[in-house]
Motif scaffolding. Structure first.
Motif, PDB file in Angstrom:
ATOM      1  N   SER A  74     -16.523  75.270  42.733  1.00  0.00           N
ATOM      2  CA  SER A  74     -15.519  76.778  42.425  1.00  0.00           C
ATOM      3  C   SER A  74     -16.710  77.316  41.110  1.00  0.00           C
ATOM      4  O   SER A  74     -16.839  78.407  40.972  1.00  0.00           O
ATOM      5  CB  SER A  74     -14.759  77.406  42.537  1.00  0.00           C
ATOM      6  N   ARG A  75     -17.160  76.121  40.292  1.00  0.00           N
ATOM      7  CA  ARG A  75     -17.521  76.261  38.606  1.00  0.00           C
ATOM      8  C   ARG A  75     -17.100  77.521  38.180  1.00  0.00           C
ATOM      9  O   ARG A  75     -17.850  78.622  37.434  1.00  0.00           O
ATOM     10  CB  ARG A  75     -19.122  75.972  38.551  1.00  0.00           C
ATOM     11  N   ASP A 105     -12.662  78.960  44.660  1.00  0.00           N
ATOM     12  CA  ASP A 105     -13.386  79.667  45.154  1.00  0.00           C
ATOM     13  C   ASP A 105     -14.082  79.872  46.552  1.00  0.00           C
ATOM     14  O   ASP A 105     -15.323  78.611  46.442  1.00  0.00           O
ATOM     15  CB  ASP A 105     -14.682  80.363  44.249  1.00  0.00           C
ATOM     16  N   LEU A 126     -17.232  79.831  47.644  1.00  0.00           N
ATOM     17  CA  LEU A 126     -19.270  79.166  47.129  1.00  0.00           C
ATOM     18  C   LEU A 126     -18.391  77.783  47.106  1.00  0.00           C
ATOM     19  O   LEU A 126     -19.543  76.975  47.816  1.00  0.00           O
ATOM     20  CB  LEU A 126     -18.266  79.770  45.025  1.00  0.00           C
ATOM     21  N   ARG A 162     -21.201  77.436  35.180  1.00  0.00           N
ATOM     22  CA  ARG A 162     -22.654  78.279  35.671  1.00  0.00           C
ATOM     23  C   ARG A 162     -22.401  77.952  37.039  1.00  0.00           C
ATOM     24  O   ARG A 162     -21.866  77.399  37.733  1.00  0.00           O
ATOM     25  CB  ARG A 162     -23.536  77.759  35.796  1.00  0.00           C
ATOM     26  N   SER A 163     -22.452  79.142  38.625  1.00  0.00           N
ATOM     27  CA  SER A 163     -22.201  78.896  40.350  1.00  0.00           C
ATOM     28  C   SER A 163     -23.437  77.717  39.947  1.00  0.00           C
ATOM     29  O   SER A 163     -24.369  78.046  39.391  1.00  0.00           O
ATOM     30  CB  SER A 163     -23.133  80.201  40.181  1.00  0.00           C
ATOM     31  N   ASP A 221     -24.968  78.992  42.864  1.00  0.00           N
ATOM     32  CA  ASP A 221     -26.353  79.303  43.602  1.00  0.00           C
ATOM     33  C   ASP A 221     -27.304  79.633  42.284  1.00  0.00           C
ATOM     34  O   ASP A 221     -28.486  80.448  42.859  1.00  0.00           O
ATOM     35  CB  ASP A 221     -25.838  80.706  43.533  1.00  0.00           C
ATOM     36  N   GLU A 222     -26.925  79.493  41.297  1.00  0.00           N
ATOM     37  CA  GLU A 222     -28.239  79.457  40.187  1.00  0.00           C
ATOM     38  C   GLU A 222     -28.654  77.459  39.645  1.00  0.00           C
ATOM     39  O   GLU A 222     -27.566  76.663  40.292  1.00  0.00           O
ATOM     40  CB  GLU A 222     -27.647  79.870  38.891  1.00  0.00           C
TER      41      GLU A 222
END
Ligand SMILES: [Zn+2]
Length: 324
Positions: free
Chosen positions: A75-76, A90, A93, A278-279, A281-282
């Motif tokens: 989830s970060r 999340d 995520l 940070r997600s 996704d990055e």
């Protein structure tokens, strides 16, 4: 008088500029550009075990039959959520990371400690994958609070040994990295969502995974007990370096001696160096200078590795690599 006034204004402006530059530096992160030659790649491997790193100390170990995950943190939550209010796991995520990692089923999740960046998603991941959860009494309370049934949870302690398929997992209690935030234990099932401060440390653990001729050690948090790994053998160490860059050179060298040298490792894989606000996704980025100094950690570790002829490999998120 006018001149004094003007000088005062210039002085204030200069101070303001210095403050902005210092703040910018503290909030920025070191670049990974200098370390690309160390990065792991998904090249085919003859190794019996593959590892896949997913940030912090979330790592999948897979021999093709049995899949063991450490922590399972996806989830970060961003920094503002850590500072204000609650941090719900999340689902989007978690699902996205599991899918990116190709994780459908898991046999077990071993949890290092119960800070949010290790344990907040463990129950969700276990529910989605069928995994059994192994952890401290605090881990039990964190995952119970998020809906995992008690028959899926094993509370471990120092020295316990578990067999899962061809893996043998040995538990070592080792200290959390210095300056632990939110010490103490989680004494009751933790109602989710909770605030970051409710995810108390709950005792920290390291894991030795043995699999036929392969032996690897995961030390999730950067600290040590002298002599703890005496007599333990591991060719590869997944070395937690969170906060290590702010420690003295002497501390880093003692940590190396008591973990890497003690077990006779030939390969060291630094973990828990990424900015976990940070997600996934990055792309992963080291922790900002305000919280850690990744360059300093790497400088010290690379010097020690060179001295001892140890290979350092920096894991890339979601790339699978062989562990010999
Ligand atoms: Zn922690």
């Amino acid at each position: 008088m006018k001149l004094v006034y003007r000088m005062g204004l210039i002085g204030l402006a200069a101070l303001g500029l210095i403050a902005v530059v210092v703040l910018y530096k503290l909030l920025s992160s070191p670049s990974l550009a200098a370390y690309t030659s160390l990065q792991t790649s998904s090249a085919p491997s003859s190794a019996h075990i593959s590892a896949q790193f997913m940030g912090t100390t979330t790592i999948l170990f897979d021999d093709g039959k049995t899949r063991i995950l450490s922590d399972g943190f996806f989830s970060r939550p961003p920094i503002w959520r850590l500072l204000i209010g609650k941090i719900p796991p999340d689902e989007r995520l978690i699902n996205s990371a599991l899918s990116k990692a190709g994780i459908k089923g898991l046999d077990a999740i071993f949890v290092a400690h119960t800070h949010h960046d290790h344990a907040m998603d463990t129950a969700r991941v276990a529910l989605k994958t069928g995994a059994l959860v192994f952890g401290s009494l605090s881990t039990r309370n964190v995952v119970l609070g998020d809906g995992l049934s008690s028959d899926r949870i094993t509370v471990f302690d120092d020295g316990k040994i578990y067999t899962l398929g061809d893996f043998t997992v040995t538990i070592f209690q080792t200290p959390h990295s210095p300056g632990v935030a939110f010490p103490g234990t989680v004494d009751h099932p933790l109602t989710v969502p909770a605030s970051a401060s409710e995810y108390r440390e709950g005792g920290n653990f390291s894991f030795l995974l043995q699999h036929h001729s392969t032996s690897l050690l995961l030390v999730a948090s950067g600290n040590f007990i002298p002599g703890k790994f005496k007599g333990v053998k591991a060719d590869t160490v997944f070395l937690g370096i969170g906060g290590l860059g702010k420690q003295s050179e002497e501390f880093i060298s003692d940590y190396w001696r008591e973990v890497v040298q003690a077990v006779g490792a030939k390969v060291v894989i630094p973990v828990h160096w990424d900015d976990f606000t940070r997600s996934l996704d990055e792309p992963l980025r080291p922790m900002p200078y305000a919280l850690d100094d990744f360059d300093n950690s790497m400088k010290s570790l690379l010097a020690l590795a060179k001295r001892d002829n140890v290979q350092v490999r920096l894991p890339v998120a979601f790339e699978t690599f062989g562990v010999n």
